[in-house]
Design a protein around this motif. Sequence first.
Motif, PDB file in Angstrom:
ATOM      1  N   ALA A  77       0.848  -1.197   0.000  1.00 46.73           N
ATOM      2  CA  ALA A  77       0.000   0.000   0.000  1.00 46.73           C
ATOM      3  C   ALA A  77       0.879   1.240   0.000  1.00 46.73           C
ATOM      4  CB  ALA A  77      -0.906  -0.011   1.225  1.00 46.73           C
ATOM      5  N   GLU A  78       0.539   2.184  -0.848  1.00 47.31           N
ATOM      6  CA  GLU A  78       1.348   3.403  -0.999  1.00 47.31           C
ATOM      7  C   GLU A  78       0.455   4.525  -1.517  1.00 47.31           C
ATOM      8  OE1 GLU A  78       4.559   6.110  -1.542  1.00 47.31           O
ATOM      9  OE2 GLU A  78       4.534   4.184  -0.493  1.00 47.31           O
ATOM     10  N   PRO A  79       0.518   5.737  -0.930  1.00 47.49           N
ATOM     11  CA  PRO A  79      -0.279   6.855  -1.459  1.00 47.49           C
ATOM     12  C   PRO A  79      -0.004   7.054  -2.948  1.00 47.49           C
ATOM     13  CG  PRO A  79       0.727   7.447   0.633  1.00 47.49           C
ATOM     14  CD  PRO A  79       1.321   6.129   0.240  1.00 47.49           C
ATOM     15  N   ARG A  80      -1.064   7.218  -3.721  1.00 52.98           N
ATOM     16  CA  ARG A  80      -0.920   7.337  -5.168  1.00 52.98           C
ATOM     17  C   ARG A  80      -0.637   8.782  -5.550  1.00 52.98           C
ATOM     18  NH1 ARG A  80      -4.414   3.160  -4.325  1.00 52.98           N
ATOM     19  NH2 ARG A  80      -6.347   4.346  -4.368  1.00 52.98           N
ATOM     20  N   GLN A  81       0.521   9.223  -5.147  1.00 61.99           N
ATOM     21  CA  GLN A  81       0.966  10.590  -5.428  1.00 61.99           C
ATOM     22  C   GLN A  81       2.399  10.547  -5.934  1.00 61.99           C
ATOM     23  OE1 GLN A  81       0.536  12.487  -1.637  1.00 61.99           O
ATOM     24  NE2 GLN A  81      -1.686  12.589  -1.731  1.00 61.99           N
ATOM     25  N   GLY A  82       2.704  11.376  -6.927  1.00 60.91           N
ATOM     26  CA  GLY A  82       4.061  11.444  -7.445  1.00 60.91           C
ATOM     27  C   GLY A  82       4.313  10.403  -8.514  1.00 60.91           C
ATOM     28  N   PRO A  83       5.516  10.405  -9.078  1.00 64.94           N
ATOM     29  CA  PRO A  83       5.865   9.483 -10.160  1.00 64.94           C
ATOM     30  C   PRO A  83       5.781   8.016  -9.732  1.00 64.94           C
ATOM     31  CG  PRO A  83       7.484  11.252  -9.957  1.00 64.94           C
ATOM     32  CD  PRO A  83       6.612  11.330  -8.750  1.00 64.94           C
ATOM     33  N   LEU A  84       5.396   7.170 -10.664  1.00 66.56           N
ATOM     34  CA  LEU A  84       5.242   5.751 -10.369  1.00 66.56           C
ATOM     35  C   LEU A  84       6.562   5.111  -9.942  1.00 66.56           C
ATOM     36  CD1 LEU A  84       3.483   3.171 -10.407  1.00 66.56           C
ATOM     37  CD2 LEU A  84       4.182   2.870 -12.799  1.00 66.56           C
ATOM     38  N   GLY A  85       7.657   5.464 -10.607  1.00 62.71           N
ATOM     39  CA  GLY A  85       8.940   4.850 -10.276  1.00 62.71           C
ATOM     40  C   GLY A  85       9.316   5.040  -8.815  1.00 62.71           C
ATOM     41  N   ALA A  86       9.127   6.246  -8.302  1.00 63.54           N
ATOM     42  CA  ALA A  86       9.457   6.523  -6.899  1.00 63.54           C
ATOM     43  C   ALA A  86       8.526   5.758  -5.966  1.00 63.54           C
ATOM     44  CB  ALA A  86       9.369   8.018  -6.631  1.00 63.54           C
ATOM     45  N   ARG A  87       7.256   5.627  -6.343  1.00 68.62           N
ATOM     46  CA  ARG A  87       6.313   4.882  -5.513  1.00 68.62           C
ATOM     47  C   ARG A  87       6.704   3.412  -5.431  1.00 68.62           C
ATOM     48  NH1 ARG A  87       0.789   5.921  -8.196  1.00 68.62           N
ATOM     49  NH2 ARG A  87       1.758   7.383  -9.619  1.00 68.62           N
ATOM     50  N   LEU A  88       7.036   2.831  -6.586  1.00 69.41           N
ATOM     51  CA  LEU A  88       7.430   1.419  -6.592  1.00 69.41           C
ATOM     52  C   LEU A  88       8.711   1.202  -5.793  1.00 69.41           C
ATOM     53  CD1 LEU A  88       6.711   0.312 -10.277  1.00 69.41           C
ATOM     54  CD2 LEU A  88       5.315  -0.065  -8.240  1.00 69.41           C
ATOM     55  N   LEU A  89       9.611   2.163  -5.827  1.00 73.10           N
ATOM     56  CA  LEU A  89      10.851   2.032  -5.070  1.00 73.10           C
ATOM     57  C   LEU A  89      10.567   2.036  -3.564  1.00 73.10           C
ATOM     58  CD1 LEU A  89      13.882   1.726  -5.471  1.00 73.10           C
ATOM     59  CD2 LEU A  89      14.082   4.225  -5.397  1.00 73.10           C
ATOM     60  N   ARG A  90       9.636   2.870  -3.130  1.00 68.99           N
ATOM     61  CA  ARG A  90       9.268   2.869  -1.715  1.00 68.99           C
ATOM     62  C   ARG A  90       8.595   1.553  -1.330  1.00 68.99           C
ATOM     63  NH1 ARG A  90       8.119   8.411  -2.907  1.00 68.99           N
ATOM     64  NH2 ARG A  90       5.915   7.959  -3.309  1.00 68.99           N
ATOM     65  N   VAL A  91       7.750   1.031  -2.211  1.00 68.63           N
ATOM     66  CA  VAL A  91       7.106  -0.260  -1.961  1.00 68.63           C
ATOM     67  C   VAL A  91       8.153  -1.361  -1.809  1.00 68.63           C
ATOM     68  CG1 VAL A  91       5.703  -2.071  -3.028  1.00 68.63           C
ATOM     69  CG2 VAL A  91       4.890   0.295  -3.032  1.00 68.63           C
ATOM     70  N   MET A  92       9.137  -1.375  -2.705  1.00 68.82           N
ATOM     71  CA  MET A  92      10.186  -2.385  -2.623  1.00 68.82           C
ATOM     72  C   MET A  92      11.008  -2.230  -1.348  1.00 68.82           C
ATOM     73  SD  MET A  92      10.177  -4.658  -5.047  1.00 68.82           S
ATOM     74  CE  MET A  92       8.445  -4.702  -4.537  1.00 68.82           C
ATOM     75  N   GLY A  93      11.197  -1.013  -0.886  1.00 60.50           N
ATOM     76  CA  GLY A  93      11.914  -0.788   0.368  1.00 60.50           C
ATOM     77  C   GLY A  93      11.177  -1.419   1.534  1.00 60.50           C
ATOM     78  N   ARG A  94       9.864  -1.225   1.598  1.00 55.48           N
ATOM     79  CA  ARG A  94       9.082  -1.816   2.684  1.00 55.48           C
ATOM     80  C   ARG A  94       8.991  -3.336   2.539  1.00 55.48           C
ATOM     81  NH1 ARG A  94       5.843   2.659   1.629  1.00 55.48           N
ATOM     82  NH2 ARG A  94       4.369   1.362   0.477  1.00 55.48           N
ATOM     83  N   PHE A  95       8.905  -3.811   1.305  1.00 56.22           N
ATOM     84  CA  PHE A  95       8.858  -5.246   1.044  1.00 56.22           C
ATOM     85  C   PHE A  95      10.124  -5.927   1.567  1.00 56.22           C
ATOM     86  CE2 PHE A  95       9.911  -8.703  -2.047  1.00 56.22           C
ATOM     87  CZ  PHE A  95       8.892  -9.589  -1.710  1.00 56.22           C
ATOM     88  N   PHE A  96      11.285  -5.338   1.262  1.00 57.21           N
ATOM     89  CA  PHE A  96      12.536  -5.944   1.719  1.00 57.21           C
ATOM     90  C   PHE A  96      12.779  -5.708   3.203  1.00 57.21           C
ATOM     91  CE2 PHE A  96      13.449  -6.721  -2.698  1.00 57.21           C
ATOM     92  CZ  PHE A  96      14.249  -7.862  -2.653  1.00 57.21           C
ATOM     93  N   ASP A  97      12.180  -4.663   3.778  1.00 54.15           N
ATOM     94  CA  ASP A  97      12.202  -4.527   5.241  1.00 54.15           C
ATOM     95  C   ASP A  97      11.573  -5.768   5.867  1.00 54.15           C
ATOM     96  OD1 ASP A  97      13.427  -2.063   5.326  1.00 54.15           O
ATOM     97  OD2 ASP A  97      11.566  -0.919   5.546  1.00 54.15           O
ATOM     98  N   PHE A  98      10.427  -6.166   5.333  1.00 45.44           N
ATOM     99  CA  PHE A  98       9.732  -7.350   5.847  1.00 45.44           C
ATOM    100  C   PHE A  98      10.574  -8.599   5.641  1.00 45.44           C
ATOM    101  CE2 PHE A  98       7.030 -11.034   5.558  1.00 45.44           C
ATOM    102  CZ  PHE A  98       6.110 -10.862   6.578  1.00 45.44           C
ATOM    103  N   VAL A  99      11.140  -8.734   4.451  1.00 45.02           N
ATOM    104  CA  VAL A  99      11.948  -9.914   4.137  1.00 45.02           C
ATOM    105  C   VAL A  99      13.122 -10.028   5.102  1.00 45.02           C
ATOM    106  CG1 VAL A  99      13.463 -10.953   2.398  1.00 45.02           C
ATOM    107  CG2 VAL A  99      11.262  -9.970   1.711  1.00 45.02           C
ATOM    108  N   GLU A 100      13.778  -8.884   5.387  1.00 43.88           N
ATOM    109  CA  GLU A 100      14.913  -8.911   6.320  1.00 43.88           C
ATOM    110  C   GLU A 100      14.478  -9.204   7.749  1.00 43.88           C
ATOM    111  OE1 GLU A 100      18.976  -6.934   5.448  1.00 43.88           O
ATOM    112  OE2 GLU A 100      17.490  -5.343   5.765  1.00 43.88           O
ATOM    113  N   GLU A 101      13.359  -8.631   8.165  1.00 36.30           N
ATOM    114  CA  GLU A 101      12.899  -8.803   9.541  1.00 36.30           C
ATOM    115  C   GLU A 101      12.395 -10.220   9.806  1.00 36.30           C
ATOM    116  OE1 GLU A 101       9.900  -5.839   9.844  1.00 36.30           O
ATOM    117  OE2 GLU A 101      11.302  -4.170   9.586  1.00 36.30           O
ATOM    118  N   HIS A 102      11.844 -10.842   8.778  1.00 36.77           N
ATOM    119  CA  HIS A 102      11.196 -12.147   8.961  1.00 36.77           C
ATOM    120  C   HIS A 102      11.704 -13.155   7.934  1.00 36.77           C
ATOM    121  CE1 HIS A 102       8.362 -10.027  11.570  1.00 36.77           C
ATOM    122  NE2 HIS A 102       8.109  -9.186  10.589  1.00 36.77           N
ATOM    123  N   GLY A 103      13.026 -13.252   7.779  1.00 33.92           N
ATOM    124  CA  GLY A 103      13.597 -14.110   6.741  1.00 33.92           C
ATOM    125  C   GLY A 103      13.043 -15.519   6.698  1.00 33.92           C
TER     126      GLY A 103
END
Length: 240
Positions: A77-103
């Motif tokens: 989930a990500e606010p639909r504001q700003g360029p798509l590339g930056a939004r997807l990058l933030r999503v991937m950051g949170r996704f890998f936060d989860f992956v690292e926290e709960h390997g």
Amino acid sequence: MTTGVRRRMGVEERRQQLIGVALELFGHRSPDEVSIDEIAAAAGISRPLVYHYFPGKQSLYEAALRRAADELAARFAEPRQGPLGARLLRVMGRFFDFVEEHGPGFEALMRGGPAVGSSTTHAMIDEVRQAAYVQILAHLGVTDPPARLELVVRSWVSLAESTALIWLDGRRIPRAELESQLVHDFAALAAVSAAYDDEMAGLLLRILSDEPVDGPFGDLAGRLGALLARVPAVPAQPVR
């Protein structure tokens, strides 16, 4: 994590505590390696009391996976504001936060772990994938995706999942690079599909029109341009 402390809790509060304890333990070791005795000790209660709230480790495992699945789905989930590339990058950051926290827990969720063959587990995995798919379509502003767009988005969600699982085995690529690469992968999948389909081409051009030069997609264009510049020129063939 609560250790060695006994106190009276309501039924639901105790259930949620046990799920949290189990999820933390599963996040550091494979669920196969975690015993009910360890979960009980970490929660500060007796082994029989664990069985009072959950019939067995399988049911507790599935409850922990349910919480993990809900949390993982929320990372897309990500606010639909700003360029798509930056939004997807933030999503991937949170996704890998989860992956690292709960390997190990992430691996158990996506690979099935001790619940292999469980329809409940498979359903949870499908829910995570579907939630990610719906969120990405929302970012694209599309409610009724054409077949090629559905293929691109579902392929990308699967790619992010498999990439994370491979990365966990050794973490040989810097995480930040991998997050950027996955965003670039989305653009590449969309670009290839656009080469075959006018509707996809229109969607891609609309996306790119909002992208800054210094954004993730602009970065990809620069990298590809630099790569193409290194390709030896093919000598022109004489006209016969």
